[in-house]
Each structure stands twice: as C-alpha cells, then as structure tokens.
Enzyme design. Structure first.
Site, mmCIF file in Angstrom:
data_model
loop_
_atom_site.group_PDB
_atom_site.id
_atom_site.type_symbol
_atom_site.label_atom_id
_atom_site.label_comp_id
_atom_site.label_asym_id
_atom_site.label_seq_id
_atom_site.Cartn_x
_atom_site.Cartn_y
_atom_site.Cartn_z
ATOM 1 N N ALA A 66 0.850 -1.182 0.000
ATOM 2 C CA ALA A 66 0.000 0.000 0.000
ATOM 3 C C ALA A 66 0.889 1.237 0.000
ATOM 4 C CB ALA A 66 -0.903 -0.009 1.220
ATOM 5 N N GLY A 108 0.497 -5.095 0.898
ATOM 6 C CA GLY A 108 -0.778 -5.190 0.177
ATOM 7 C C GLY A 108 -0.619 -5.847 -1.185
ATOM 8 N N GLU A 111 -0.784 -9.433 -0.421
ATOM 9 C CA GLU A 111 -2.178 -9.748 -0.053
ATOM 10 C C GLU A 111 -3.080 -9.793 -1.287
ATOM 11 O OE1 GLU A 111 -2.061 -6.565 2.855
ATOM 12 O OE2 GLU A 111 -2.583 -7.986 4.430
ATOM 13 N N GLU A 131 5.058 -5.015 6.940
ATOM 14 C CA GLU A 131 4.344 -3.926 7.617
ATOM 15 C C GLU A 131 4.935 -3.597 8.980
ATOM 16 O OE1 GLU A 131 2.963 -6.405 5.976
ATOM 17 O OE2 GLU A 131 1.274 -5.691 4.776
HETATM 18 N N1 DAK Z 1 4.471 3.288 -0.787
HETATM 19 C C1 DAK Z 1 4.825 4.451 -1.396
HETATM 20 N N2 DAK Z 1 5.915 4.586 -2.174
HETATM 21 C C2 DAK Z 1 6.703 3.512 -2.339
HETATM 22 C C3 DAK Z 1 6.404 2.264 -1.737
HETATM 23 C C4 DAK Z 1 5.222 2.173 -0.936
HETATM 24 N N3 DAK Z 1 4.815 1.022 -0.367
HETATM 25 N N4 DAK Z 1 7.373 1.392 -2.078
HETATM 26 C C5 DAK Z 1 8.228 2.065 -2.864
HETATM 27 N N5 DAK Z 1 7.834 3.340 -3.029
HETATM 28 C C6 DAK Z 1 8.486 4.399 -3.806
HETATM 29 C C7 DAK Z 1 9.700 4.945 -3.067
HETATM 30 O O1 DAK Z 1 9.313 5.920 -2.114
HETATM 31 C C8 DAK Z 1 10.484 5.527 -4.210
HETATM 32 O O2 DAK Z 1 9.916 6.765 -4.580
HETATM 33 P P1 DAK Z 1 10.848 8.101 -4.757
HETATM 34 O O3 DAK Z 1 11.588 8.247 -3.484
HETATM 35 O O4 DAK Z 1 11.743 7.754 -5.928
HETATM 36 O O5 DAK Z 1 9.864 9.178 -5.060
HETATM 37 C C9 DAK Z 1 10.212 4.542 -5.346
HETATM 38 O O6 DAK Z 1 9.018 3.864 -4.995
HETATM 39 C C10 DAK Z 1 11.298 3.508 -5.509
HETATM 40 O O7 DAK Z 1 11.504 2.894 -4.258
HETATM 41 P P2 DAK Z 1 12.947 2.720 -3.580
HETATM 42 O O8 DAK Z 1 13.857 3.820 -3.982
HETATM 43 O O9 DAK Z 1 12.724 2.506 -2.122
HETATM 44 O O10 DAK Z 1 13.433 1.383 -4.296
HETATM 45 P P3 DAK Z 1 14.454 0.316 -3.723
HETATM 46 O O11 DAK Z 1 14.725 -0.601 -4.870
HETATM 47 O O12 DAK Z 1 15.627 0.947 -3.050
HETATM 48 O O13 DAK Z 1 13.642 -0.498 -2.589
HETATM 49 C C11 DAK Z 1 11.727 -1.655 -1.705
HETATM 50 C C12 DAK Z 1 12.530 -1.283 -2.965
HETATM 51 C C13 DAK Z 1 10.440 -2.363 -2.181
HETATM 52 C C14 DAK Z 1 12.533 -2.621 -0.835
HETATM 53 C C15 DAK Z 1 11.399 -0.369 -0.890
HETATM 54 O O14 DAK Z 1 10.850 0.586 -1.767
HETATM 55 C C16 DAK Z 1 10.413 -0.612 0.220
HETATM 56 O O15 DAK Z 1 10.782 -1.111 1.298
HETATM 57 N N6 DAK Z 1 9.152 -0.225 0.025
HETATM 58 C C17 DAK Z 1 8.131 -0.314 1.058
HETATM 59 C C18 DAK Z 1 7.671 -1.742 1.249
HETATM 60 C C19 DAK Z 1 6.622 -1.852 2.343
HETATM 61 O O16 DAK Z 1 6.886 -1.532 3.514
HETATM 62 N N7 DAK Z 1 5.461 -2.316 1.968
HETATM 63 C C20 DAK Z 1 4.316 -2.496 2.919
HETATM 64 C C21 DAK Z 1 3.503 -1.231 2.999
HETATM 65 S S1 DAK Z 1 2.127 -1.375 4.124
HETATM 66 C C22 DAK Z 1 -5.520 -2.683 3.703
HETATM 67 C C23 DAK Z 1 -5.018 -2.978 2.454
HETATM 68 C C24 DAK Z 1 -3.660 -3.015 2.260
HETATM 69 C C25 DAK Z 1 -2.798 -2.749 3.284
HETATM 70 C C26 DAK Z 1 -3.302 -2.471 4.531
HETATM 71 C C27 DAK Z 1 -4.664 -2.417 4.755
HETATM 72 N N8 DAK Z 1 -6.932 -2.655 3.925
HETATM 73 C C28 DAK Z 1 -7.819 -3.128 2.881
HETATM 74 C C29 DAK Z 1 -7.478 -2.304 5.189
HETATM 75 C C30 DAK Z 1 -1.389 -2.805 3.004
HETATM 76 C C31 DAK Z 1 -0.419 -2.219 3.738
HETATM 77 C C32 DAK Z 1 0.954 -2.213 3.197
HETATM 78 O O17 DAK Z 1 1.245 -2.744 2.166
#
Ligand code: DAK
Length: 257
Positions: A66, A108, A111, A131
């Site tokens: 997400a 997400g 998921e 998360e």
């Molecule tokens: N959100 C927003 N932007 C993201 C992102 C994310 N999840 N993942 C990556 N980006 C963006 C980065 O901010 C960056 O943007 P700029 O800085 O260039 O503007 C760009 O994508 C490239 O990312 P990185 O520079 O970080 O790329 P790397 O190759 O160095 O790293 C990475 C890739 C995937 C390891 C890293 O980006 C990362 O850790 N991303 C976050 C992963 C994460 O924590 N995902 C879980 C998020 S929480 C629900 C439904 C869904 C959910 C909850 C509730 N309901 C229906 C109630 C879901 C929640 C989640 O998924």
C-alpha cells in the site's frame, strides 16, 4: 474505460489482463490504483467474452505494498472511511484470477496476489509482509491468508521478522503454483489463462466458489456446499454437452450455459 494507473488488454481470446502501471512508485497501491484494479476486474467479470483474468505488474514490481505516503497522514477513522479499504470487491469476482507476479510482491501487493486464485511467479519475485517495519500489521488478509498458505512457522517468520520469501521458497511453501524465468512468466500465465478460459464457464465458477469455501467452512458444511454446486452443474447445458460429447467421442462445444 479510461484508466490512469492501470492498463487493460485482451492478450489471448477469452483472457482479460489488468496491469498495474505506476512504475515510479513500484506500483504502490493508493486509493486510485486500487479502485481502478477493482473496476477492471469487475468489468472483465461482467464481460461474456472473458473466461479468465490475469492481474500483473511490471518485471520489477508486482506491487511494493500500500502507498505509505498516502497512509502516513491517515488516522484510524480516515482508513475506515476510505474506499481503499473495501477489498471485498475483489473477493466477489466470480471468474478465476491469475496473479502473474515478478520483483517486489510486498504488503498489500502480496495480499492482493493471495486474493487471486492462482499465482505464477517469475524467478525474481520476492514475497513479504514487511508492515512491522513501518509500525503496523497486515490489514488486507496477510495474517490469515499467508498463514493458511504456508503454515504458522513460515508466516510468523515472514511477518515478525520481515523476511521476504524467494519465488522458489514461496512455491515450496505452497503459496505459488509455479515459477518461470522473468522472460516467460507472463506468457506462461497467459497460456494457463487461455486453457481455463476454454473450460465450461459455469463449472469454472462453481469450482472457484466451492474451493474458496474450503478455507472458511468446517468439512461437513464444505461437503454440503460442494454437493449443492455439483447439483447446480447438472442443471447446465454444458453438462449435457460434455457427457454427450464423451459418449460420441468428439470434442465438446461449450455454450457456457
Ligand atoms: N508506498 C509508497 N511509495 C513507495 C512504496 C510504498 N509502499 N514502495 C516504494 N515506493 C516508492 C519509493 O518511495 C520511491 O519513490 P521516490 O523516493 O523515488 O519518489 C520509489 O518507490 C522507488 O523505491 P525505492 O527507492 O525505495 O526502491 P528500492 O529498490 O531501493 O527499494 C523496496 C525497494 C520495495 C525494498 C522499498 O521501496 C520498500 O521497502 N518499500 C516499502 C515496502 C513496504 O513496507 N510495503 C508495505 C507497505 S504497508 C488494507 C489494504 C492493504 C494494506 C493495509 C490495509 N486494507 C484493505 C485495510 C497494506 C499495507 C501495506 O502494504
């Protein structure tokens, strides 16, 4: 239908494909892209020319979760009121959905892949529920669907330890149907979708429905549920055609009725 964050196409007869297309954010799922995905899946579900749906992203990322930037300023009440949270729309799609995933399949994104009926992964796919690293927990089924798919031990490791599974680990653990090189995984998903799209569609729908019930019902109730769908299949023209074609030693001509 004009979409801004996804692309749709029909790569083979009977196959509808929706592609997440937000490369600058690794296909992070904000409200708009999520709404567009659900709109597209529902449109394919209503389309009589489509028998099977593929949901895919890019080779680099199916989806990195997400959109954290969108969630950063949202409180609990804001989350509850956002249509981003209504992922039940995806569960109501009656046609089979194949997730064709590569690269990051996180949060997400993982998921959403698990809400599909089959998962074809590229060798580069990395599955995770990270998360906890941003102070929250999975909210779209991760604690439940991942645990049912891979068992408690691996699920705990993935979610508490924020450890990603490789494509092969995910396949061995039972999360993924099969793994293919990044150059061919989408073609293989399209081939699989084409095969399913050629099947009698009422039976396809009844099987998807009954198999999904297996995750929710105790065995006796599940067997009763299956029996009702089985009887329903006997009310179809395709049942008559399928059995007649077998007896006459010819290929069935499905009417999907
Ligand atoms: N959100 C927003 N932007 C993201 C992102 C994310 N999840 N993942 C990556 N980006 C963006 C980065 O901010 C960056 O943007 P700029 O800085 O260039 O503007 C760009 O994508 C490239 O990312 P990185 O520079 O970080 O790329 P790397 O190759 O160095 O790293 C990475 C890739 C995937 C390891 C890293 O980006 C990362 O850790 N991303 C976050 C992963 C994460 O924590 N995902 C879980 C998020 S929480 C629900 C439904 C869904 C959910 C909850 C509730 N309901 C229906 C109630 C879901 C929640 C989640 O998924």
């Amino acid at each position: 239908m004009p979409y801004e964050m996804i692309l749709t196409e029909t790569p083979a007869p009977g196959v509808g494909l929706a592609r997440l297309n937000r490369p600058q954010a690794l296909n992070a799922l904000n409200s708009q892209i999520t709404r567009e995905i659900f709109d597209a899946l529902e449109a394919f579900d209503r389309d009589d020319s489509i028998g099977c749906i593929i949901l895919t992203g890019s080779d680099k990322a199916f989806a990195a979760g997400a959109d954290i930037k969108q969630m950063a300023d949202t409180d609990a009440v804001g989350m509850m009121g956002d249509d981003f949270t209504d992922w039940s729309r995806m569960s109501r799609v009656g046609k089979p959905i194949i997730a064709a995933v590569s690269g990051w399949v996180l949060g997400g994104g993982c998921e959403m892949a698990m809400m599909c009926d089959l998962i074809v992964a590229s060798e580069t796919a990395k599955f995770g529920q990270p998360e906890i690293s941003i102070g929250i927990i999975p909210g779209a089924g991760g604690t439940q669907r991942l645990t049912r798919a891979v068992g408690k031990a691996v699920a705990m490791e993935v979610m508490l330890g924020s450890r990603n599974l490789t494509a092969l680990e995910a396949q061995t653990a039972g999360l993924v149907n099969w793994v293919a090189p990044v150059e061919t995984y989408l073609d293989e998903a399209i081939q699989l979708a084409s095969k399913i799209a050629e099947m009698p569609r009422v039976a396809v729908r009844l099987i998807k429905d009954a198999v999904n019930k297996a995750e929710e019902l105790p065995l006796s109730a599940g067997l009763d549920y299956e029996k009702r769908n089985f009887y329903l299949a006997f009310a179809t023209e395709d049942k008559t055609e399928g059995m007649t074609a077998f007896v006459e030693k010819r290929k069935p001509q499905w009417k999907h009725r």
